[in-house]
Structure formats: structure tokens, C-alpha cells
Design a protein around this motif. Sequence first.
Motif, PDB file in Angstrom:
ATOM      1  N   SER A 155       0.859  -1.192   0.000  1.00 54.22           N
ATOM      2  CA  SER A 155       0.000   0.000   0.000  1.00 54.22           C
ATOM      3  C   SER A 155       0.880   1.223   0.000  1.00 54.22           C
ATOM      4  CB  SER A 155      -0.883   0.027   1.250  1.00 54.22           C
ATOM      5  OG  SER A 155      -1.523   1.285   1.371  1.00 54.22           O
ATOM      6  N   ARG A 190      -0.472   4.187   0.632  1.00 57.94           N
ATOM      7  CA  ARG A 190      -1.247   5.146   1.403  1.00 57.94           C
ATOM      8  C   ARG A 190      -0.476   5.570   2.659  1.00 57.94           C
ATOM      9  NH1 ARG A 190      -5.799   5.268   4.745  1.00 57.94           N
ATOM     10  NH2 ARG A 190      -5.440   3.173   5.566  1.00 57.94           N
ATOM     11  N   SER A 222      -1.529   3.852   5.841  1.00 56.99           N
ATOM     12  CA  SER A 222      -1.806   2.428   5.571  1.00 56.99           C
ATOM     13  C   SER A 222      -1.867   1.575   6.844  1.00 56.99           C
ATOM     14  CB  SER A 222      -0.698   1.886   4.660  1.00 56.99           C
ATOM     15  OG  SER A 222      -0.679   0.471   4.700  1.00 56.99           O
ATOM     16  N   PHE A 223      -2.945   0.838   6.978  1.00 55.32           N
ATOM     17  CA  PHE A 223      -3.067  -0.103   8.101  1.00 55.32           C
ATOM     18  C   PHE A 223      -2.040  -1.230   7.962  1.00 55.32           C
ATOM     19  CE2 PHE A 223      -7.623   1.409   7.719  1.00 55.32           C
ATOM     20  CZ  PHE A 223      -7.541   2.270   8.806  1.00 55.32           C
ATOM     21  N   ASN A 224      -1.750  -1.621   6.741  1.00 55.13           N
ATOM     22  CA  ASN A 224      -0.761  -2.685   6.548  1.00 55.13           C
ATOM     23  C   ASN A 224       0.619  -2.249   7.015  1.00 55.13           C
ATOM     24  OD1 ASN A 224      -1.794  -5.229   4.909  1.00 55.13           O
ATOM     25  ND2 ASN A 224      -2.984  -3.442   4.270  1.00 55.13           N
ATOM     26  N   PRO A 236      -2.698  -5.256   1.357  1.00 57.44           N
ATOM     27  CA  PRO A 236      -4.136  -4.983   1.345  1.00 57.44           C
ATOM     28  C   PRO A 236      -4.779  -5.899   0.300  1.00 57.44           C
ATOM     29  CG  PRO A 236      -2.881  -2.997   0.765  1.00 57.44           C
ATOM     30  CD  PRO A 236      -1.948  -4.165   0.709  1.00 57.44           C
ATOM     31  N   GLU A 237      -6.087  -5.903   0.274  1.00 56.44           N
ATOM     32  CA  GLU A 237      -6.797  -6.600  -0.808  1.00 56.44           C
ATOM     33  C   GLU A 237      -7.463  -5.542  -1.677  1.00 56.44           C
ATOM     34  OE1 GLU A 237      -9.030 -10.498  -0.556  1.00 56.44           O
ATOM     35  OE2 GLU A 237     -10.687  -9.082  -0.367  1.00 56.44           O
ATOM     36  N   TYR A 238      -7.131  -5.569  -2.961  1.00 59.57           N
ATOM     37  CA  TYR A 238      -7.796  -4.695  -3.925  1.00 59.57           C
ATOM     38  C   TYR A 238      -8.568  -5.588  -4.882  1.00 59.57           C
ATOM     39  CZ  TYR A 238      -5.101  -0.394  -2.767  1.00 59.57           C
ATOM     40  OH  TYR A 238      -4.548   0.721  -2.152  1.00 59.57           O
ATOM     41  N   ASN A 239      -9.858  -5.442  -4.874  1.00 56.00           N
ATOM     42  CA  ASN A 239     -10.696  -6.213  -5.803  1.00 56.00           C
ATOM     43  C   ASN A 239     -10.383  -7.704  -5.750  1.00 56.00           C
ATOM     44  OD1 ASN A 239     -12.078  -3.841  -6.821  1.00 56.00           O
ATOM     45  ND2 ASN A 239     -10.086  -3.293  -7.663  1.00 56.00           N
ATOM     46  N   ARG A 240     -10.305  -8.191  -4.497  1.00 56.05           N
ATOM     47  CA  ARG A 240     -10.081  -9.610  -4.193  1.00 56.05           C
ATOM     48  C   ARG A 240      -8.723 -10.130  -4.663  1.00 56.05           C
ATOM     49  NH1 ARG A 240     -13.326  -8.969  -0.814  1.00 56.05           N
ATOM     50  NH2 ARG A 240     -15.435  -9.736  -0.716  1.00 56.05           N
ATOM     51  N   LEU A 285      -4.125  -7.333   5.581  1.00 54.64           N
ATOM     52  CA  LEU A 285      -5.010  -6.557   6.452  1.00 54.64           C
ATOM     53  C   LEU A 285      -6.052  -5.864   5.611  1.00 54.64           C
ATOM     54  CD1 LEU A 285      -2.593  -6.474   8.678  1.00 54.64           C
ATOM     55  CD2 LEU A 285      -3.760  -4.396   9.382  1.00 54.64           C
ATOM     56  N   SER A 286      -7.294  -5.934   6.073  1.00 58.45           N
ATOM     57  CA  SER A 286      -8.376  -5.273   5.359  1.00 58.45           C
ATOM     58  C   SER A 286      -9.324  -4.646   6.371  1.00 58.45           C
ATOM     59  CB  SER A 286      -9.113  -6.304   4.507  1.00 58.45           C
ATOM     60  OG  SER A 286     -10.361  -5.796   4.109  1.00 58.45           O
ATOM     61  N   ILE A 287     -10.032  -3.616   5.916  1.00 52.56           N
ATOM     62  CA  ILE A 287     -11.078  -3.053   6.776  1.00 52.56           C
ATOM     63  C   ILE A 287     -12.297  -3.966   6.779  1.00 52.56           C
ATOM     64  CG2 ILE A 287     -10.342  -0.655   6.594  1.00 52.56           C
ATOM     65  CD1 ILE A 287     -12.282  -0.263   4.313  1.00 52.56           C
ATOM     66  N   GLY A 288     -12.349  -4.883   5.826  1.00 52.75           N
ATOM     67  CA  GLY A 288     -13.486  -5.800   5.708  1.00 52.75           C
ATOM     68  C   GLY A 288     -13.363  -6.982   6.663  1.00 52.75           C
TER      69      GLY A 288
HETATM   70  C1  FNR Z   1     -10.273  -1.865  -1.524  1.00 52.91           C
HETATM   71  N1  FNR Z   1     -10.616  -2.490  -0.336  1.00 52.91           N
HETATM   72  C2  FNR Z   1     -10.974  -3.828  -0.328  1.00 52.91           C
HETATM   73  N2  FNR Z   1     -11.137  -4.523   0.848  1.00 52.91           N
HETATM   74  C3  FNR Z   1     -11.409  -5.849   0.841  1.00 52.91           C
HETATM   75  O1  FNR Z   1     -11.552  -6.445   1.892  1.00 52.91           O
HETATM   76  N3  FNR Z   1     -11.550  -6.510  -0.343  1.00 52.91           N
HETATM   77  C4  FNR Z   1     -11.423  -5.898  -1.556  1.00 52.91           C
HETATM   78  O2  FNR Z   1     -11.522  -6.556  -2.584  1.00 52.91           O
HETATM   79  C5  FNR Z   1     -11.127  -4.517  -1.558  1.00 52.91           C
HETATM   80  N4  FNR Z   1     -10.974  -3.840  -2.739  1.00 52.91           N
HETATM   81  C6  FNR Z   1     -10.460  -2.568  -2.743  1.00 52.91           C
HETATM   82  C7  FNR Z   1     -10.097  -1.969  -3.953  1.00 52.91           C
HETATM   83  C8  FNR Z   1      -9.516  -0.715  -3.956  1.00 52.91           C
HETATM   84  C9  FNR Z   1      -9.041  -0.119  -5.257  1.00 52.91           C
HETATM   85  C10 FNR Z   1      -9.317  -0.025  -2.728  1.00 52.91           C
HETATM   86  C11 FNR Z   1      -8.658   1.342  -2.717  1.00 52.91           C
HETATM   87  C12 FNR Z   1      -9.700  -0.574  -1.546  1.00 52.91           C
HETATM   88  C13 FNR Z   1     -10.495  -1.763   0.949  1.00 52.91           C
HETATM   89  C14 FNR Z   1      -9.105  -1.948   1.552  1.00 52.91           C
HETATM   90  O3  FNR Z   1      -9.110  -3.129   2.329  1.00 52.91           O
HETATM   91  C15 FNR Z   1      -8.789  -0.776   2.468  1.00 52.91           C
HETATM   92  O4  FNR Z   1      -8.716   0.388   1.662  1.00 52.91           O
HETATM   93  C16 FNR Z   1      -7.509  -0.981   3.264  1.00 52.91           C
HETATM   94  O5  FNR Z   1      -7.436   0.027   4.237  1.00 52.91           O
HETATM   95  C17 FNR Z   1      -6.282  -0.914   2.362  1.00 52.91           C
HETATM   96  O6  FNR Z   1      -5.111  -1.182   3.102  1.00 52.91           O
HETATM   97  P1  FNR Z   1      -4.126  -0.009   3.640  1.00 52.91           P
HETATM   98  O7  FNR Z   1      -3.935   0.979   2.533  1.00 52.91           O
HETATM   99  O8  FNR Z   1      -4.839   0.625   4.819  1.00 52.91           O
HETATM  100  O9  FNR Z   1      -2.892  -0.720   4.035  1.00 52.91           O
END
Ligand code: FNR
Length: 187
Positions: A13, A15, A18-20, A80-84, A116-119
Amino acid sequence: MSKPAKVAVIVGSLRKDSFNRKAAYAIAALAPANLSFEFVEIGDLPLYDQDYDALNPQPAPYVAFRDKIKAADAVLFMTPEYNRSVPGVLKNAIDVGSRPWGQSVFNGKPAAVVSLSIGAIGGFGANNHLRQSLTFLNMPTLANPEMYVGGAGDMFAEDGSLKKDDTKKFFKSFADAFAAWIEKTRA
Ligand code: FNR
């Protein structure tokens, strides 16, 4: 005490908050003293282009990145996970480090993956997509504890520290297992 080992940390990430990245700092702080951590930045790596493999010298950011990974005993991937799946910036770094063909800087280095994810499902998709690449790269990768860390949005205090003792314990058990894994699998 086992042999000292240098761990390269790659955070997928860019960002600022970033949480990661915060989790990586927490893991580094909780890890046994024989592990040292170097954060290897990936945001300035040009998008990988196979034509670069024929250049001499190679692009400077590529050389710097590869040298840092080469100098490490192990690699910790925080994603992080972006779009799975994994963010493109992380996949790009993996592609850069894996080439030119036959000169992968990842080959044989012990690895671990933390997502790490917010999900709620903690980046399960990204974590396992990344493992698929690490298998191909011949990186012995820690299997357990599985680090699918959900709910990251509520995990850190203002100063970046972990709010809950349970999370600290979990991160510590991971750091200890990774240290033992490095000791067992390093060249
Ligand atoms: C996400 N996020 C997300 N979360 C998740 O659990 N599954 C997913 O597929 C996605 N997809 C996704 C796509 C894009 C383009 C973004 C920007 C975000 C949310 C993601 O988990 C969240 O933004 C985290 O905080 C990203 O990690 P960092 O940047 O905090 O380390």
C-alpha cells in the motif's frame, strides 16, 4: 537464541496512513531480537517492461530494489486486498524482483504473508493470490498462523499502536513463528 536474520518488509500500500504499514511496524516491534527489519519501498518502481531486461545498466530503481532484497535473509509481505487480489503496485514489485530470467532475487528466500483489510474476511483473496506467486518464485512460505486480519479500521490508536492486547498476542505469535520458520528454511 537463533541466528540473526534480516527481514525485508514489502508493504503493498502506498497510502500514508496504511493499516498494513502500521501492522508491519507492530510486528517488527513484537518480533524476537534476532530479527531485524528493513522496509523496502516499492512506490518508485517503474511499471515492469520486459524490454528493460535487455538494458545495461538496468533502471536505477530496479537495481536498488533488487539489491535490498538480495541482501535480506527473508521477506515479509504485507498486503491490502484490492478487488479480491493484490494491489498492482505489489505485483509490479514482485515482477521486477523476479527478472531478468534466472536472476530472481526472491529465489529460495523464506517468506510470510500478512493481509489486512477493513473488511471482515481479512484480505483472504489477496493473501492467497500472493501465495500462488510465491510458490512459483520458490519462496518457502510460512503456512501458520494464517494472517487474514480483518477489521483493520478499528485496530490502531492515533499514535499507530495496537489497541487490543489480544491483537498484540496474535501478532507476537506470528512474529515468533516467522522467526522459527526463517531459522528452519533459510539457506
Ligand atoms: C479496496 N478495499 C478492499 N477490501 C477488501 O476487503 N476486499 C477488496 O476486494 C477490496 N478492494 C479494494 C479496492 C480498492 C481499489 C481499494 C482502494 C480498496 C479496501 C481496503 O481493504 C482498504 O482500503 C484498506 O485500508 C487498504 O489497506 P491499507 O492501505 O490501509 O494498508
